[in-house]
Design a protein around this motif. Sequence first.
Motif, PDB file in Angstrom:
ATOM      1  N   LYS A   7       0.839  -1.215   0.000  1.00 21.51           N
ATOM      2  CA  LYS A   7       0.000   0.000   0.000  1.00 21.51           C
ATOM      3  C   LYS A   7       0.870   1.260   0.000  1.00 21.51           C
ATOM      4  CE  LYS A   7      -3.826   2.174   2.513  1.00 21.51           C
ATOM      5  NZ  LYS A   7      -4.686   2.287   1.310  1.00 21.51           N
ATOM      6  N   MET A   8       1.945   1.247   0.773  1.00 25.42           N
ATOM      7  CA  MET A   8       2.863   2.389   0.797  1.00 25.42           C
ATOM      8  C   MET A   8       3.530   2.575  -0.556  1.00 25.42           C
ATOM      9  SD  MET A   8       4.660   1.929   4.554  1.00 25.42           S
ATOM     10  CE  MET A   8       5.870   3.197   4.156  1.00 25.42           C
ATOM     11  N   GLN A   9       3.923   1.486  -1.198  1.00 28.41           N
ATOM     12  CA  GLN A   9       4.565   1.577  -2.502  1.00 28.41           C
ATOM     13  C   GLN A   9       3.609   2.142  -3.548  1.00 28.41           C
ATOM     14  OE1 GLN A   9       5.963  -2.671  -2.403  1.00 28.41           O
ATOM     15  NE2 GLN A   9       7.872  -1.792  -3.145  1.00 28.41           N
ATOM     16  N   VAL A  10       2.358   1.696  -3.516  1.00 28.26           N
ATOM     17  CA  VAL A  10       1.363   2.200  -4.474  1.00 28.26           C
ATOM     18  C   VAL A  10       1.118   3.686  -4.241  1.00 28.26           C
ATOM     19  CG1 VAL A  10      -1.042   2.015  -5.240  1.00 28.26           C
ATOM     20  CG2 VAL A  10       0.278  -0.057  -4.775  1.00 28.26           C
ATOM     21  N   SER A  11       1.063   4.093  -2.970  1.00 24.62           N
ATOM     22  CA  SER A  11       0.887   5.512  -2.645  1.00 24.62           C
ATOM     23  C   SER A  11       2.062   6.336  -3.165  1.00 24.62           C
ATOM     24  CB  SER A  11       0.745   5.680  -1.132  1.00 24.62           C
ATOM     25  OG  SER A  11       0.609   7.036  -0.788  1.00 24.62           O
ATOM     26  N   GLN A  12       3.269   5.829  -3.009  1.00 20.10           N
ATOM     27  CA  GLN A  12       4.456   6.534  -3.491  1.00 20.10           C
ATOM     28  C   GLN A  12       4.475   6.613  -5.014  1.00 20.10           C
ATOM     29  OE1 GLN A  12       7.568   4.265  -1.635  1.00 20.10           O
ATOM     30  NE2 GLN A  12       7.362   5.293   0.333  1.00 20.10           N
ATOM     31  N   LEU A  13       3.995   5.559  -5.674  1.00 17.77           N
ATOM     32  CA  LEU A  13       3.907   5.577  -7.137  1.00 17.77           C
ATOM     33  C   LEU A  13       2.937   6.655  -7.609  1.00 17.77           C
ATOM     34  CD1 LEU A  13       3.873   1.751  -7.989  1.00 17.77           C
ATOM     35  CD2 LEU A  13       5.616   3.410  -8.691  1.00 17.77           C
ATOM     36  N   ALA A  14       1.801   6.778  -6.921  1.00 17.59           N
ATOM     37  CA  ALA A  14       0.830   7.807  -7.286  1.00 17.59           C
ATOM     38  C   ALA A  14       1.433   9.199  -7.150  1.00 17.59           C
ATOM     39  CB  ALA A  14      -0.424   7.677  -6.421  1.00 17.59           C
ATOM     40  N   LEU A  15       2.146   9.433  -6.066  1.00 14.54           N
ATOM     41  CA  LEU A  15       2.773  10.734  -5.839  1.00 14.54           C
ATOM     42  C   LEU A  15       3.858  11.014  -6.874  1.00 14.54           C
ATOM     43  CD1 LEU A  15       2.904  13.208  -3.998  1.00 14.54           C
ATOM     44  CD2 LEU A  15       4.577  11.989  -2.588  1.00 14.54           C
ATOM     45  N   MET A  16       4.640  10.000  -7.201  1.00 17.08           N
ATOM     46  CA  MET A  16       5.693  10.166  -8.195  1.00 17.08           C
ATOM     47  C   MET A  16       5.093  10.479  -9.567  1.00 17.08           C
ATOM     48  SD  MET A  16       8.465   7.381  -9.607  1.00 17.08           S
ATOM     49  CE  MET A  16       7.177   6.617 -10.592  1.00 17.08           C
ATOM     50  N   LEU A  17       4.019   9.792  -9.921  1.00 16.95           N
ATOM     51  CA  LEU A  17       3.360  10.038 -11.202  1.00 16.95           C
ATOM     52  C   LEU A  17       2.834  11.470 -11.290  1.00 16.95           C
ATOM     53  CD1 LEU A  17       1.509   6.646 -11.599  1.00 16.95           C
ATOM     54  CD2 LEU A  17       2.758   7.750 -13.460  1.00 16.95           C
ATOM     55  N   ALA A  18       2.191  11.933 -10.234  1.00 19.84           N
ATOM     56  CA  ALA A  18       1.655  13.291 -10.229  1.00 19.84           C
ATOM     57  C   ALA A  18       2.782  14.314 -10.340  1.00 19.84           C
ATOM     58  CB  ALA A  18       0.836  13.523  -8.966  1.00 19.84           C
ATOM     59  N   ASP A  19       3.872  14.078  -9.610  1.00 18.62           N
ATOM     60  CA  ASP A  19       5.003  14.996  -9.634  1.00 18.62           C
ATOM     61  C   ASP A  19       5.640  15.047 -11.013  1.00 18.62           C
ATOM     62  OD1 ASP A  19       6.898  16.765  -8.367  1.00 18.62           O
ATOM     63  OD2 ASP A  19       8.323  15.107  -8.416  1.00 18.62           O
ATOM     64  N   ASN A  20       5.852  13.893 -11.621  1.00 17.68           N
ATOM     65  CA  ASN A  20       6.456  13.855 -12.954  1.00 17.68           C
ATOM     66  C   ASN A  20       5.537  14.475 -14.003  1.00 17.68           C
ATOM     67  OD1 ASN A  20       8.760  12.624 -11.995  1.00 17.68           O
ATOM     68  ND2 ASN A  20       8.093  10.553 -12.496  1.00 17.68           N
ATOM     69  N   ALA A  21       4.243  14.236 -13.869  1.00 16.19           N
ATOM     70  CA  ALA A  21       3.290  14.822 -14.819  1.00 16.19           C
ATOM     71  C   ALA A  21       3.271  16.342 -14.702  1.00 16.19           C
ATOM     72  CB  ALA A  21       1.899  14.253 -14.583  1.00 16.19           C
ATOM     73  N   ALA A  22       3.463  16.847 -13.501  1.00 21.48           N
ATOM     74  CA  ALA A  22       3.476  18.298 -13.286  1.00 21.48           C
ATOM     75  C   ALA A  22       4.727  18.943 -13.863  1.00 21.48           C
ATOM     76  CB  ALA A  22       3.364  18.599 -11.799  1.00 21.48           C
ATOM     77  N   ARG A  23       5.769  18.156 -14.094  1.00 21.84           N
ATOM     78  CA  ARG A  23       7.025  18.692 -14.596  1.00 21.84           C
ATOM     79  C   ARG A  23       7.212  18.476 -16.092  1.00 21.84           C
ATOM     80  NH1 ARG A  23      10.842  19.261 -10.284  1.00 21.84           N
ATOM     81  NH2 ARG A  23      10.075  18.412  -8.309  1.00 21.84           N
ATOM     82  N   MET A  24       6.443  17.588 -16.694  1.00 22.87           N
ATOM     83  CA  MET A  24       6.716  17.187 -18.074  1.00 22.87           C
ATOM     84  C   MET A  24       6.502  18.346 -19.055  1.00 22.87           C
ATOM     85  SD  MET A  24       3.442  14.822 -19.097  1.00 22.87           S
ATOM     86  CE  MET A  24       1.748  15.412 -18.921  1.00 22.87           C
ATOM     87  N   GLY A  25       7.163  18.228 -20.190  1.00 19.64           N
ATOM     88  CA  GLY A  25       7.054  19.226 -21.246  1.00 19.64           C
ATOM     89  C   GLY A  25       8.420  19.693 -21.698  1.00 19.64           C
ATOM     90  N   ILE A  26       8.466  20.244 -22.880  1.00 12.59           N
ATOM     91  CA  ILE A  26       9.723  20.773 -23.412  1.00 12.59           C
ATOM     92  C   ILE A  26       9.493  22.200 -23.875  1.00 12.59           C
ATOM     93  CG2 ILE A  26      10.625  18.523 -24.101  1.00 12.59           C
ATOM     94  CD1 ILE A  26       9.735  19.130 -26.946  1.00 12.59           C
TER      95      ILE A  26
END
Length: 215
Positions: free
Chosen positions: A50-69
């Motif tokens: 459960k902790m790993q899945v929660s961390q994956l969700a946070l990582m995905l949101a963070d990376n999505a907020a940074r993506m782009g060129i």
Amino acid sequence: MTMIRRLVCSALRLRSDRSGLALLEFAIVFPALLTLSLTGAEITNFITTKMQVSQLALMLADNAARMGIGSPLAAKTISEVDINEIFIGANLQSGSLDLRTNGRVILSDIEQDPANAGKFQIKWQRCYGLKTAHGSTYGTAPSSNLAGVGPAGRQVTAQDNNATMFVEVYYVYKPLVSASLVPSTTLTEIASMAVRERRDLSTIVKPTGVVASTC
């Protein structure tokens, strides 16, 4: 009388005999000990997952907020390649959990609704993972006139001229021993992040030959 005396003596010796007592006691408590050990191992594995899945969700949101060129002087553009790479990275990060096989990720772009003041919209969504039977709990794209997105009391919104990346991660837990030892065999975690820098919100670029991770 001799026979009776022998029987009495044997009974007395048997009563005072302590050999094998520890083995007998172990045999009595072993089932309970085994059950407690297996339950502890299962619950520990469930909490860790459960902790790993929660961390994956946070990582995905963070990376999505940074993506782009783009240059610092212009709004970043995003493409389907950027989104696909975020999903692939999350699957690699998941390791033995194998997010692609055992889960479903739903990435939603939340922006202000230009047609309804003070309201918001889910402008687009992208999905990843083979558990396709699971859909978004909080709305599908395009959706408009929303007070926010997320659980009641914890809804997220978007700032002026900006977007918020909202992530839902659904995961099917694989028990070590038995599913009856854990609260649930499905895990759902959410996370959100506001887009960090200026981004071109008008469109998602789709290079030739690239398949979009549509829902």
